[in-house]
Motif scaffolding. Structure first.
Motif, PDB file in Angstrom:
ATOM      1  N   ARG A 161       0.835  -1.200   0.000  1.00 31.25           N
ATOM      2  CA  ARG A 161       0.000   0.000   0.000  1.00 31.25           C
ATOM      3  C   ARG A 161       0.870   1.249   0.000  1.00 31.25           C
ATOM      4  O   ARG A 161       1.832   1.359   0.745  1.00 31.25           O
ATOM      5  N   TYR A 162       0.498   2.206  -0.861  1.00 36.51           N
ATOM      6  CA  TYR A 162       1.164   3.509  -0.869  1.00 36.51           C
ATOM      7  C   TYR A 162       0.176   4.538  -0.341  1.00 36.51           C
ATOM      8  O   TYR A 162      -0.903   4.741  -0.918  1.00 36.51           O
ATOM      9  N   GLY A 163       0.525   5.196   0.770  1.00 37.95           N
ATOM     10  CA  GLY A 163      -0.403   6.117   1.394  1.00 37.95           C
ATOM     11  C   GLY A 163      -1.615   5.376   1.928  1.00 37.95           C
ATOM     12  O   GLY A 163      -1.523   4.228   2.349  1.00 37.95           O
ATOM     13  N   LYS A 164      -2.758   6.018   1.895  1.00 33.46           N
ATOM     14  CA  LYS A 164      -3.979   5.411   2.418  1.00 33.46           C
ATOM     15  C   LYS A 164      -4.879   4.822   1.349  1.00 33.46           C
ATOM     16  O   LYS A 164      -5.791   4.058   1.663  1.00 33.46           O
ATOM     17  N   ASN A 165      -4.622   5.170   0.059  1.00 39.18           N
ATOM     18  CA  ASN A 165      -5.627   4.835  -0.948  1.00 39.18           C
ATOM     19  C   ASN A 165      -5.088   4.264  -2.247  1.00 39.18           C
ATOM     20  O   ASN A 165      -5.781   4.279  -3.270  1.00 39.18           O
ATOM     21  N   VAL A 166      -3.854   3.760  -2.254  1.00 40.87           N
ATOM     22  CA  VAL A 166      -3.300   3.102  -3.446  1.00 40.87           C
ATOM     23  C   VAL A 166      -2.677   1.771  -3.028  1.00 40.87           C
ATOM     24  O   VAL A 166      -1.886   1.730  -2.079  1.00 40.87           O
ATOM     25  N   ILE A 167      -3.033   0.703  -3.732  1.00 43.86           N
ATOM     26  CA  ILE A 167      -2.453  -0.614  -3.469  1.00 43.86           C
ATOM     27  C   ILE A 167      -1.837  -1.144  -4.756  1.00 43.86           C
ATOM     28  O   ILE A 167      -2.448  -1.066  -5.830  1.00 43.86           O
ATOM     29  N   PHE A 168      -0.619  -1.688  -4.644  1.00 43.00           N
ATOM     30  CA  PHE A 168       0.078  -2.285  -5.776  1.00 43.00           C
ATOM     31  C   PHE A 168       0.118  -3.801  -5.627  1.00 43.00           C
ATOM     32  O   PHE A 168       0.405  -4.315  -4.541  1.00 43.00           O
ATOM     33  N   GLY A 169      -0.140  -4.513  -6.736  1.00 44.54           N
ATOM     34  CA  GLY A 169       0.098  -5.945  -6.811  1.00 44.54           C
ATOM     35  C   GLY A 169       1.185  -6.184  -7.850  1.00 44.54           C
ATOM     36  O   GLY A 169       0.953  -5.989  -9.058  1.00 44.54           O
ATOM     37  N   LEU A 170       2.391  -6.557  -7.410  1.00 44.87           N
ATOM     38  CA  LEU A 170       3.575  -6.588  -8.274  1.00 44.87           C
ATOM     39  C   LEU A 170       4.005  -8.012  -8.617  1.00 44.87           C
ATOM     40  O   LEU A 170       3.520  -8.985  -8.045  1.00 44.87           O
ATOM     41  N   ASN A 171       4.939  -8.092  -9.553  1.00 48.16           N
ATOM     42  CA  ASN A 171       5.570  -9.367  -9.916  1.00 48.16           C
ATOM     43  C   ASN A 171       7.047  -9.315  -9.545  1.00 48.16           C
ATOM     44  O   ASN A 171       7.780  -8.479 -10.063  1.00 48.16           O
ATOM     45  N   TYR A 172       7.443 -10.201  -8.649  1.00 49.25           N
ATOM     46  CA  TYR A 172       8.851 -10.256  -8.261  1.00 49.25           C
ATOM     47  C   TYR A 172       9.597 -11.349  -8.999  1.00 49.25           C
ATOM     48  O   TYR A 172      10.823 -11.359  -9.023  1.00 49.25           O
ATOM     49  N   THR A 173       8.873 -12.275  -9.593  1.00 51.71           N
ATOM     50  CA  THR A 173       9.474 -13.354 -10.375  1.00 51.71           C
ATOM     51  C   THR A 173       8.699 -13.496 -11.678  1.00 51.71           C
ATOM     52  O   THR A 173       7.487 -13.280 -11.706  1.00 51.71           O
ATOM     53  N   PRO A 174       9.367 -13.855 -12.787  1.00 50.69           N
ATOM     54  CA  PRO A 174       8.655 -14.045 -14.064  1.00 50.69           C
ATOM     55  C   PRO A 174       7.823 -15.330 -14.045  1.00 50.69           C
ATOM     56  O   PRO A 174       8.116 -16.275 -13.324  1.00 50.69           O
ATOM     57  N   THR A 175       6.770 -15.336 -14.850  1.00 48.36           N
ATOM     58  CA  THR A 175       5.860 -16.477 -14.953  1.00 48.36           C
ATOM     59  C   THR A 175       6.026 -17.147 -16.314  1.00 48.36           C
ATOM     60  O   THR A 175       6.119 -16.460 -17.334  1.00 48.36           O
ATOM     61  N   ARG A 176       6.050 -18.464 -16.331  1.00 47.84           N
ATOM     62  CA  ARG A 176       6.306 -19.193 -17.576  1.00 47.84           C
ATOM     63  C   ARG A 176       5.079 -19.288 -18.470  1.00 47.84           C
ATOM     64  O   ARG A 176       5.194 -19.346 -19.688  1.00 47.84           O
ATOM     65  N   ASN A 177       3.881 -19.332 -17.898  1.00 49.36           N
ATOM     66  CA  ASN A 177       2.671 -19.517 -18.710  1.00 49.36           C
ATOM     67  C   ASN A 177       1.611 -18.455 -18.395  1.00 49.36           C
ATOM     68  O   ASN A 177       0.500 -18.774 -17.971  1.00 49.36           O
ATOM     69  N   PRO A 178       1.939 -17.179 -18.589  1.00 50.87           N
ATOM     70  CA  PRO A 178       0.994 -16.120 -18.215  1.00 50.87           C
ATOM     71  C   PRO A 178      -0.290 -16.111 -19.030  1.00 50.87           C
ATOM     72  O   PRO A 178      -1.343 -15.750 -18.512  1.00 50.87           O
ATOM     73  N   ALA A 179      -0.233 -16.501 -20.307  1.00 52.47           N
ATOM     74  CA  ALA A 179      -1.433 -16.473 -21.147  1.00 52.47           C
ATOM     75  C   ALA A 179      -2.515 -17.370 -20.575  1.00 52.47           C
ATOM     76  O   ALA A 179      -3.685 -16.976 -20.473  1.00 52.47           O
ATOM     77  N   GLU A 180      -2.132 -18.592 -20.190  1.00 48.22           N
ATOM     78  CA  GLU A 180      -3.111 -19.528 -19.648  1.00 48.22           C
ATOM     79  C   GLU A 180      -3.674 -19.044 -18.314  1.00 48.22           C
ATOM     80  O   GLU A 180      -4.863 -19.217 -18.023  1.00 48.22           O
TER      81      GLU A 180
END
Length: 275
Positions: A161-180
């Motif tokens: 969460r950044y401040g009171k009203n923003v939330i981030f969902g991040l990627n720390y590792t790459p994904t092999r099958n993102p399309a599926e």
């Protein structure tokens, strides 16, 4: 004869009662979380700390606001006008190919929206083949949004969460099958649960480039609209046209943003003297 007809009718009624399904008990309605519970859920998300020096290095012009943030603030306002008039919530940012600055634009839009205290914004990085936003924000971890969708880690433990009203969902590792993963039923259920739990006003999705893979093509049907990012002096008109046509087949095209423009100093608002 009358007695025979009564016997036949009685037998028919008994047979129908045996064949009819048992009565279905009505389930009590599932109540949405209260506003207090929603606020508590937001505040339970770990808070992100961003070094102010990072703003200069990674072009996070809207982190601190002011004159440098004006182009993103203008984009924010135009975007919100369309969101309100069309009752949209889910906004995807994409581009014909990588290098158009969509992740940087997503981050700047998030910080610009964060300065509107009456709005709740969630930012999800669905460009899962790379670290993207995590690299721009200089955050490290062990999971990706693919792990969240597949149920390996709860969103409230993975998000920041950044401040009171923003939330981030991040990627720390790459994904092999993102399309599926992006085209799965679990992805749809994740979004529905996210909206029910956090009640965001806006959800920004940093999605994969349209011409690099099919990762985003299935997912974009689940958003309300999309912004197409193009790089000035780099992205050809043909690529913009093809990408816009592809995008229009999947969702509503909110507009095209020409990024990396070279403009003279004073273009944005300097006549007011306060920027």
């Amino acid at each position: 004869m009358d007695r025979l007809q009564k016997a036949i009718q009685k037998a028919r009624e008994e047979r129908q009662s045996r064949e009819s399904p048992p009565p279905v008990m009505e389930q009590p309605p599932r109540h949405a979380p209260s506003e207090d519970a929603c606020d508590a859920r937001w505040q339970s998300v770990p808070e992100i700390q961003i070094d102010p020096k990072l703003a200069v290095r990674n072009r996070l012009a809207s982190l601190a606001g002011g004159g440098d943030a004006t182009p993103y603030d203008m984009l924010r306002t135009k975007m919100l006008q369309q969101i309100l008039s069309n009752k949209w919530r889910r906004v995807a940012l994409t581009s014909p190919y990588s290098g158009c600055g969509k992740s940087t634009t997503t981050a700047n839009l998030a910080f610009s929206l964060g300065r509107q205290e009456d709005l709740r914004t969630i930012v999800i990085d669905f460009d899962m083949r790379r670290r993207g936003l995590a690299e721009i924000l200089k955050q490290t971890g062990n999971h990706s949004m693919a792990d969240v969708i597949q149920g390996s880690v709860p969103f409230h433990e993975h998000a920041l969460r950044y401040g009171k009203n923003v939330i981030f969902g991040l990627n720390y590792t790459p994904t092999r099958n993102p399309a599926e993963i992006l085209q799965s039923r679990r992805a749809i259920e994740f979004l529905e649960q996210l909206e029910a739990d956090y009640k965001p006003d806006v959800i920004l999705f940093d999605t994969p480039p349209l011409m690099m893979s099919d990762d985003s093509h299935g997912f974009l049907r689940n958003v309300d609209c999309a912004l197409l990012l193009a790089a000035a002096e780099e992205t050809s008109i043909d690529h913009i046209d093809v990408s816009e046509q592809q995008l229009a087949e999947l969702t509503s095209v909110m507009g095209i943003v020409l990024n990396k423009c070279r403009y003279i100093s004073g273009t944005f608002g300097n006549e007011y003297g306060s920027y």
